[in-house]
Design an enzyme around this catalytic site. Structure first.
Site, short mmCIF file in Angstrom:
data_model
loop_
_atom_site.label_atom_id
_atom_site.label_comp_id
_atom_site.label_asym_id
_atom_site.label_seq_id
_atom_site.Cartn_x
_atom_site.Cartn_y
_atom_site.Cartn_z
N ASN A 62 3.04 8.75 -12.46
CA ASN A 62 3.61 7.41 -12.53
C ASN A 62 2.87 6.30 -12.20
O ASN A 62 2.92 4.94 -12.16
CB ASN A 62 5.05 7.52 -11.91
CG ASN A 62 6.19 8.32 -12.78
OD1 ASN A 62 6.03 8.21 -13.94
ND2 ASN A 62 6.96 8.59 -11.94
N TYR A 63 1.47 6.53 -11.40
CA TYR A 63 0.55 5.90 -10.88
C TYR A 63 -0.44 5.15 -12.08
O TYR A 63 -1.37 4.53 -11.66
CB TYR A 63 -0.02 6.20 -9.86
CG TYR A 63 0.59 6.38 -8.62
CD1 TYR A 63 2.17 6.12 -8.43
CD2 TYR A 63 0.13 6.77 -7.31
CE1 TYR A 63 2.83 6.27 -7.24
CE2 TYR A 63 0.77 7.09 -6.09
CZ TYR A 63 2.22 6.95 -6.20
OH TYR A 63 2.89 7.03 -5.08
N ARG B 139 -7.48 -0.36 -12.61
CA ARG B 139 -8.65 -0.12 -11.79
C ARG B 139 -9.95 0.24 -12.54
O ARG B 139 -11.18 -0.08 -12.33
CB ARG B 139 -8.59 1.18 -10.74
CG ARG B 139 -7.56 0.80 -9.43
CD ARG B 139 -7.27 2.08 -8.94
NE ARG B 139 -5.81 1.65 -7.88
CZ ARG B 139 -5.24 2.42 -7.71
NH1 ARG B 139 -5.09 3.61 -8.04
NH2 ARG B 139 -3.95 1.92 -7.13
N SER C 83 -17.67 7.44 1.34
CA SER C 83 -17.04 6.91 -0.13
C SER C 83 -17.87 5.71 -0.54
O SER C 83 -18.15 5.90 -1.90
CB SER C 83 -15.56 6.46 0.25
OG SER C 83 -14.60 7.44 0.54
N ARG C 84 -18.21 5.10 0.14
CA ARG C 84 -19.26 3.70 -0.35
C ARG C 84 -20.58 4.50 -0.82
O ARG C 84 -21.11 4.19 -1.87
CB ARG C 84 -19.41 2.58 0.60
CG ARG C 84 -18.38 1.90 1.06
CD ARG C 84 -18.80 0.66 1.86
NE ARG C 84 -17.45 0.16 2.49
CZ ARG C 84 -16.96 0.46 3.60
NH1 ARG C 84 -17.62 1.46 4.66
NH2 ARG C 84 -16.16 -0.09 4.09
N GLU D 157 -4.34 -3.94 -6.68
CA GLU D 157 -4.47 -2.62 -7.34
C GLU D 157 -5.09 -1.52 -6.38
O GLU D 157 -5.93 -0.67 -6.61
CB GLU D 157 -5.58 -2.78 -8.36
CG GLU D 157 -5.21 -1.92 -9.61
CD GLU D 157 -3.51 -2.15 -10.17
OE1 GLU D 157 -2.68 -1.27 -9.52
OE2 GLU D 157 -3.26 -2.99 -10.90
N GLY E 292 -25.26 -28.05 -1.98
CA GLY E 292 -24.24 -29.06 -2.18
C GLY E 292 -23.43 -28.83 -3.40
O GLY E 292 -22.26 -28.66 -3.56
N THR F 243 0.82 -1.07 0.00
CA THR F 243 -0.22 0.07 -0.10
C THR F 243 0.77 1.29 -0.06
O THR F 243 0.55 2.14 -0.76
CB THR F 243 -0.88 -0.08 1.27
OG1 THR F 243 -1.94 -1.10 1.33
CG2 THR F 243 -1.49 1.24 1.39
N TYR G 84 -29.18 5.32 7.11
CA TYR G 84 -28.69 6.57 6.81
C TYR G 84 -29.95 7.59 6.50
O TYR G 84 -29.63 8.66 7.13
CB TYR G 84 -27.70 6.68 5.62
CG TYR G 84 -26.38 5.66 6.02
CD1 TYR G 84 -25.43 6.50 6.48
CD2 TYR G 84 -26.22 4.55 5.42
CE1 TYR G 84 -24.09 5.84 6.77
CE2 TYR G 84 -25.19 3.94 5.51
CZ TYR G 84 -24.03 4.36 6.10
OH TYR G 84 -22.89 3.72 6.57
#
Ligand SMILES: CC/C=C\C/C=C\C/C=C\C/C=C\C/C=C\C/C=C\CCC(=O)SCCNC(=O)CCNC(=O)[C@H](O)C(C)(C)COP(=O)(O)OP(=O)(O)OC[C@H]1O[C@@H](n2cnc3c(N)ncnc32)[C@H](O)[C@@H]1OP(=O)(O)O
Ligand SMILES: Cc1cc2nc3c(=O)[nH]c(=O)nc-3n(C[C@H](O)[C@H](O)[C@H](O)COP(=O)(O)OP(=O)(O)OC[C@H]3O[C@@H](n4cnc5c(N)ncnc54)[C@H](O)[C@@H]3O)c2cc1C
Length: 642
Positions: free
Chosen positions: A258-259, A266, A506-507, A405, A382, A129, A552
């Site tokens: 550079n990323y 992603r 964020s979610r 990633e 099963g 990370t 929420y």
């Protein structure tokens, strides 16, 4: 429907043509079911098919078309990987985005012709990370104009890169660049690892496979160490950053340019995840329409298990998600291609938006894909647990996406940084400066949702409700963060104390984007029958997702308890409406039996015959008495009988 899924009539037709051609080429089929092979056999089998593909690819697909390449890959090589998986997914994209024109002319044609095999080696044993703390160094030697790559200690070993262990002879290696004792941070270098003729590791290189994994075992994820290994200065990828012969450093137009290879994956992996989710659901839904177990009405025969509401509830919301991810993924790829083009001509202004969006999407999509695949497996009872279903392999590969990633929590926190900055703009009265993806944060919402009050409002009231909860959570988490700092907490400490709330924001923001992408797509559809079927799916999606995040909206009374009942009723209504279309909604993805690799989910529906044939072909059934029995169990039983 296939045209909607794959983007156009032409794409859907091309997929069919490609599948049909492959069906006629037995040399490209698995020589026996993959679950009956050892890892070594699978790797050998994959290399065999890969080399035939290299010869015959031009007869089957347009090799310059990434979508056709991806389909060919899924059909022939499958999702367990192949010896060149990272070559296409990261090595070529990294060279394309980060090598200068001159460097590209030198390396790209060779890579595209498959004269060389490459990978992307960034993660280390000690750090994946936190890129700032990678330990591999590339120290510039002014006298020889070379970089000296070095692995100072065991934690600095590159660890995890796909196909690094045994297949690749080159890699884009990320190392801290040091010039005249100054560390310029992680940079990408083109590095030859093995001799091109013998494939032996070059002197100064320690390299190997990291061993079996949860899944994805055809890929030789590897380790790599350098012992003062020298490469020319010109092997630093120099499209954006440059180092002159005298050691002068020319910095890039954006610190994180550079990323870009990571952002590439992603963006592209979202549709890859959608495909894996749809594959597992296709298997489970087909099987559920064959499997009969129990009665709903005791006076009637046993029902197909797909008639049970619990089974529908288990599968159908994930069908909606698979479509939603496919549509959101297609939008993201378009955006990525646009930003990449801009970046190549020096405009880096859109990078932050793209980074935030892809960080959130990769996290939410991989997590929910994993959930959906696991439910699909359980929905097969099963037989889902048997490798004959192949769902556990699909799960194992897909769930890796939560980690590779960018670990999901970490990537959600990246999006949160962007959201908090946006919240600060709202709080300081600068909402007009918000980007289009977060413009809703600056819009005043109604005091309560009108979801059940405005008939025929389309999906507007739903979108407004998602916007409301996302905005509220973002502002709440940002307030919490700013509040802690105002009380004197250091920024990083305050951030950590709010990080669960920040990730919730964020979610919610990402789930809003996914809903909006689904709505945008449905609004564009002209064909009335397709629109109708997808509108039902979208109804299920918005109601199911809203129920999932209802707490929420209940917290501040935006939704009432009676509205929640309405939403719940809508879920049940649309489960019933979707039932007649369920199998078709998945068959529309047009996965061939070759691609699905599932005995349980074959198109012919002959589940029991196919399962029995498969079991009989198990290597364990070649003999009636195994040597493990003659050698150990039989003597044990005989001894006990004495
Ligand atoms: C048609 C289809 C065709 C092709 C198919 C293609 C794809 C295949 C699909 C499916 C694939 C299926 C199977 C694949 C299987 C295997 C896996 C394949 C690949 C896996 C390869 C890897 O895993 S490679 C290693 C990946 N590693 C990571 O992702 C590491 C994660 N960490 C980070 O990214 C960073 O460390 C960080 C972002 C967490 C922090 O970075 P850093 O410390 O440098 O940042 P700072 O904290 O100093 O600063 C943060 C500021 O920088 C901004 N930022 C960070 N990153 C970016 C970026 N990329 N772009 C723009 N801006 C960025 C950040 O926002 C901060 O900005 P502030 O303004 O807030 O300060
Ligand atoms: C199948 C697969 C393929 C891969 N392929 C490649 C490849 O081709 N090339 C390559 O270079 N790498 C590759 N990787 C490595 C991958 O990119 C890393 O494993 C990934 O980025 C996660 O990093 P890590 O392993 O260091 O996890 P860690 O960062 O150690 O994560 C461990 C835990 O710590 C938490 N955490 C870490 N940092 C923070 C933080 N700042 N805030 C909050 N929580 C935090 C995480 O959320 C997680 O819960 C691959 C990995 C897998 C599984």
């Amino acid at each position: 429907m296939a045209a909607q899924i794959w983007g156009s009539e032409k794409r859907a037709r091309r997929r069919r043509e490609i599948s049909a051609k492959i069906a006629q080429m037995p040399e490209l089929h698995d020589s026996k079911p993959l679950p009956f092979m050892t890892r070594e056999e699978k790797i050998m089998e994959s290399a065999r098919k890969l080399t035939i593909l290299t010869e015959k690819m031009g007869q089957i697909i347009d090799p310059t078309d990434p979508a056709e390449l991806y389909h060919l890959n899924n059909e022939v090589l499958g999702l367990e990987g192949n010896p060149m998986a990272l070559h296409g997914v990261m090595f070529i994209p990294a060279l394309s985005a980060q090598a200068s024109d001159e460097q590209q002319a030198k390396w790209l044609p060779r890579a595209l012709r498959r004269e060389i095999i490459g990978t992307y080696a960034q993660t280390e044993l000690g750090h994946g990370t936190n890129l700032q703390n990678l330990e591999t160094t590339a120290t510039y030697d002014l006298a020889t104009q070379e970089f000296v790559l070095h692995t100072p200690q065991i934690t600095a070993l590159k660890w995890w890169p796909g196909n690094l262990g045994k297949s690749s002879n080159y890699a884009v290696v990320v190392a801290h660049m040091i010039i005249k004792a100054k560390n310029y941070g992680p940079h990408p270098f083109m590095v030859q690892l093995r001799d091109e003729k013998t494939h032996e590791p070059l002197p100064g290189i320690t390299i190997g496979d990291i061993g079996p994994k949860m899944a994805y075992n055809i890929v030789d994820n590897g380790f790599l160490g350098f012992n003062k290994y020298r490469i020319p200065r010109t092997n630093l990828l120099m499209r954006h950053t440059k180092v002159e012969a005298d050691g002068t450093y020319i910095k890039p137009p954006h610190a994180k340019i550079n990323y870009s290879a990571m952002v590439h994956v992603r963006a592209y992996m979202l549709t890859g995840q959608a495909i894996m989710l749809a594959s597992a659901l296709n298997i489970a839904t087909r099987y559920s329409s064959v499997r009969r177990q129990g009665q709903i009405d005791k006076s009637q025969p046993e029902v197909k298990v797909l008639e049970y509401q619990t089974q529908q509830h288990r599968l159908f919301p994930s069908i909606a998600r698979a479509y939603a991810f496919q549509f959101a993924g297609a939008e993201t790829v378009k955006l990525y291609e646009h930003v990449l083009k801009e970046m190549k001509s020096g405009n880096v202004s859109l990078m932050a938006d793209l980074h935030a969006l892809t960080s959130g999407l990769k996290s939410v999509v991989t997590y929910q894909t994993g959930e959906g695949i696991e439910q699909a497996r359980m929905a097969c009872g099963g037989h889902g647990y048997s490798m004959a279903s192949y769902i556990s392999e699909i799960y194992g590969v897909a769930i890796g996406g939560c980690t590779y990633e960018g670990e999901n929590m970490v990537m959600l926190l990246q999006l949160a940084r962007y959201l908090v900055k946006s919240a600060a703009l709202v709080k300081s009265g600068q909402s007009s400066k918000l980007g289009p993806l977060v413009a809703y944060l600056g819009v005043k919402s109604e005091p309560t949702s009108l979801i059940d009050r405005i008939p025929n409002s389309g999906f507007t009231e739903y979108v407004k409700t998602f916007q409301h909860v996302s905005k509220r959570q973002t502002l709440k988490a940002a307030d919490m963060f700013f509040g802690l700092m105002e009380k004197g907490e250091k920024r990083e400490i305050a951030w950590n104390k709010c990080s669960v709330e920040l990730n919730r924001a964020s979610r919610l923001h990402t789930r809003l984007f996914i809903v909006e992408a689904f709505v945008r797509r449905v609004n564009e559809i002209a064909d009335i029958r397709i629109k109708e079927a997808l509108t039902d799916l979208l109804h299920l999606h918005v109601n199911y997702e809203l129920l999932d995040i209802a707490s929420y909206a209940l917290e501040d009374g935006f939704l009432s308890a009676s509205q929640l009942d309405y939403i719940r009723d809508q879920v049940y209504l649309y489960l019933g409406k979707i039932r007649p279309n369920a199998v078709s909604l998945l068959d529309s993805w047009e996965f061939s039996d070759i691609e699905l690799r599932s005995v349980l989910g074959r198109r012919d529906g002959n589940v029991y015959e196919n399962l029995f044939k498969w079991a009989k072909s198990s290597p364990l059934n070649k003999t009636d008495v195994l040597s493990s029995v003659t050698q150990y169990l039989k003597p044990m039983m005989e001894k006990a009988r004495l």
